[in-house]
Scaffold this active site. Sequence first.
Site, PDB file in Angstrom:
ATOM      1  N   LYS A  34      13.802  22.152 -21.605  1.00 42.24           N
ATOM      2  CA  LYS A  34      13.663  22.610 -22.997  1.00 42.24           C
ATOM      3  C   LYS A  34      13.058  24.009 -23.017  1.00 42.24           C
ATOM      4  O   LYS A  34      12.414  24.433 -22.037  1.00 42.24           O
ATOM      5  CB  LYS A  34      12.792  21.675 -23.833  1.00 42.24           C
ATOM      6  CG  LYS A  34      11.347  21.451 -23.351  1.00 42.24           C
ATOM      7  CD  LYS A  34      10.340  22.503 -23.767  1.00 42.24           C
ATOM      8  CE  LYS A  34       8.926  22.187 -23.266  1.00 42.24           C
ATOM      9  NZ  LYS A  34       7.985  23.310 -23.315  1.00 42.24           N
TER      10      LYS A  34
ATOM     11  N   ASP B 192       5.381  16.224 -25.066  1.00 41.49           N
ATOM     12  CA  ASP B 192       6.775  16.685 -25.159  1.00 41.49           C
ATOM     13  C   ASP B 192       7.789  15.574 -24.897  1.00 41.49           C
ATOM     14  O   ASP B 192       8.991  15.807 -25.011  1.00 41.49           O
ATOM     15  CB  ASP B 192       7.032  17.804 -24.140  1.00 41.49           C
ATOM     16  CG  ASP B 192       6.262  19.071 -24.477  1.00 41.49           C
ATOM     17  OD1 ASP B 192       5.719  19.159 -25.584  1.00 41.49           O
ATOM     18  OD2 ASP B 192       6.217  19.963 -23.619  1.00 41.49           O
TER      19      ASP B 192
HETATM   20  C1  LIG Z   1       2.037  23.228 -25.338  1.00 37.84           C
HETATM   21  C2  LIG Z   1       3.268  22.670 -24.650  1.00 37.84           C
HETATM   22  C3  LIG Z   1       4.483  23.058 -25.512  1.00 37.84           C
HETATM   23  O1  LIG Z   1       5.657  22.495 -25.126  1.00 37.84           O
HETATM   24  O2  LIG Z   1       3.277  23.268 -23.364  1.00 37.84           O
HETATM   25  P1  LIG Z   1       4.172  23.098 -22.018  1.00 37.84           P
HETATM   26  O3  LIG Z   1       3.536  21.960 -21.238  1.00 37.84           O
HETATM   27  O4  LIG Z   1       5.559  22.786 -22.430  1.00 37.84           O
HETATM   28  O5  LIG Z   1       4.034  24.407 -21.304  1.00 37.84           O
HETATM   29  C4  LIG Z   1       3.152  21.145 -24.550  1.00 37.84           C
HETATM   30  O6  LIG Z   1       3.122  20.566 -25.835  1.00 37.84           O
HETATM   31  C5  LIG Z   1       1.966  20.641 -23.754  1.00 37.84           C
HETATM   32  O7  LIG Z   1       1.997  19.232 -23.810  1.00 37.84           O
HETATM   33  P2  LIG Z   1       1.610  18.303 -22.593  1.00 37.84           P
HETATM   34  O8  LIG Z   1       2.525  18.622 -21.450  1.00 37.84           O
HETATM   35  O9  LIG Z   1       1.520  16.913 -23.048  1.00 37.84           O
HETATM   36  O10 LIG Z   1       0.205  18.859 -22.278  1.00 37.84           O
HETATM   37  P3  LIG Z   1      -0.679  18.469 -21.034  1.00 37.84           P
HETATM   38  O11 LIG Z   1      -0.167  19.113 -19.805  1.00 37.84           O
HETATM   39  O12 LIG Z   1      -0.927  17.003 -21.036  1.00 37.84           O
HETATM   40  O13 LIG Z   1      -2.022  19.201 -21.531  1.00 37.84           O
HETATM   41  C6  LIG Z   1      -3.019  19.574 -20.653  1.00 37.84           C
HETATM   42  C7  LIG Z   1      -4.216  19.962 -21.477  1.00 37.84           C
HETATM   43  O14 LIG Z   1      -3.900  21.056 -22.378  1.00 37.84           O
HETATM   44  C8  LIG Z   1      -4.607  20.917 -23.597  1.00 37.84           C
HETATM   45  N1  LIG Z   1      -3.669  20.788 -24.736  1.00 37.84           N
HETATM   46  C9  LIG Z   1      -2.369  20.410 -24.550  1.00 37.84           C
HETATM   47  C10 LIG Z   1      -1.510  20.309 -25.638  1.00 37.84           C
HETATM   48  C11 LIG Z   1      -2.036  20.568 -26.916  1.00 37.84           C
HETATM   49  N2  LIG Z   1      -1.263  20.463 -28.002  1.00 37.84           N
HETATM   50  N3  LIG Z   1      -3.337  20.930 -27.077  1.00 37.84           N
HETATM   51  C12 LIG Z   1      -4.149  21.042 -25.996  1.00 37.84           C
HETATM   52  O15 LIG Z   1      -5.322  21.395 -26.149  1.00 37.84           O
HETATM   53  C13 LIG Z   1      -5.479  19.674 -23.446  1.00 37.84           C
HETATM   54  O16 LIG Z   1      -6.718  20.090 -22.952  1.00 37.84           O
HETATM   55  C14 LIG Z   1      -4.745  18.862 -22.386  1.00 37.84           C
HETATM   56  O17 LIG Z   1      -5.591  18.007 -21.682  1.00 37.84           O
END
Ligand SMILES: C[C@@](CO)(OP(=O)(O)O)[C@H](O)COP(=O)(O)OP(=O)(O)OC[C@H]1O[C@@H](n2ccc(N)nc2=O)[C@H](O)[C@@H]1O
Length: 283
Positions: A13, A138
Amino acid sequence: MTAPRLTLPSPAKLNLMLHILGRREDGYHELQTIFQFLDYGDEITFAVRDDGVIRLHTEFEGVPHDSNLIVRAAKKLQEQSGCALGIDIWIDKILPMGGGIGGGSSNAATTLLGLNHLWQLGWDEDRLAVLGLTLGADVPVFVRGHAAFAEGVGEKLTPVDPEEPWYLVLVPQVSVSTAEIFSDPLLTRNSSPIKVRPVPKGNSRNDCLPVVARRYPEVRNALNLLGKFTEAKLTGTGSCVFGGFPSKAEADKVSALLTETLTGFVAKGSNVSMLHRKLQNLL
Ligand SMILES: C[C@@](CO)(OP(=O)(O)O)[C@H](O)COP(=O)(O)OP(=O)(O)OC[C@H]1O[C@@H](n2ccc(N)nc2=O)[C@H](O)[C@@H]1O
Ligand SMILES: Nc1ncnc2c1ncn2[C@@H]1O[C@H](COP(=O)(O)OP(=O)(O)O)[C@@H](O)[C@H]1O
């Protein structure tokens, strides 16, 4: 007799924009983002076992078997559905890890949809998306399979249909920690919520970009290089950088300028995930 095998795509994505509205009490950040899929990704092969064992046969560097999102997704679905069957899994992994193109989340979603089909559980997408959210923010959009405007931490989804250009995606040789970016004091966390739909033009920025570019020279270089040809954007928290082109030929032309130190790939943007297109054909 060997069990029949099913091979399913697990697409990447892009985040076409990403605004950070604030921080919740649990530390997570409220976002507004647009997800679009790429016709490019991993392929996962499944074969049902009747002994209940869940086994991923492909090794991932740095990811132990039981921490892999594929295995975690399969185990959660097995537990919650009470299914007595197991699964053998192999993956042809081409998506870079920690690149902001959602490979891990996509793998989890492909596993949930693939096993729902093979184990004949009859779960609907709502139920699979709820389970998916417990694996990562995601995962639900990959379960739904349609490009979406996402709010909350990414779980409140409204389908959208942005243009579907060809993209050149640059893959800087560095993995960005999402947690590190979200804890940076310099991160903009107070973007005004967009209240009208569709999202008005001029809102395509990614609030993570300044912080990521400041911390990672490799990402800065990629943005500078691609920015000579088209608007260069960051997906998620990076490290991947992308830009749209009106045709494959034009994206290929810029791709041909890449060197060994900065690789990339060309792929078509798609509002319907290739996983869902394949599943549709199976039914
Ligand atoms: C921000 C995005 C956009 O697509 O980044 P990418 O992972 O795709 O780069 C995602 O929603 C990432 O979601 P996800 O993949 O679940 O995040 P994680 O790796 O679990 O997040 C690691 C850490 O980042 C912080 N975190 C993450 C997502 C969010 N909306 N707020 C946060 O503060 C939190 O401290 C969390 O513990
Ligand atoms: N099947 C998987 N594919 C990719 N990463 C996985 C997988 N299972 C666990 N992970 C872990 O999740 C992290 C984030 O992976 P990924 O979703 O590819 O990146 P991003 O969230 O930046 O798009 C990886 O660095 C890895 O440690």
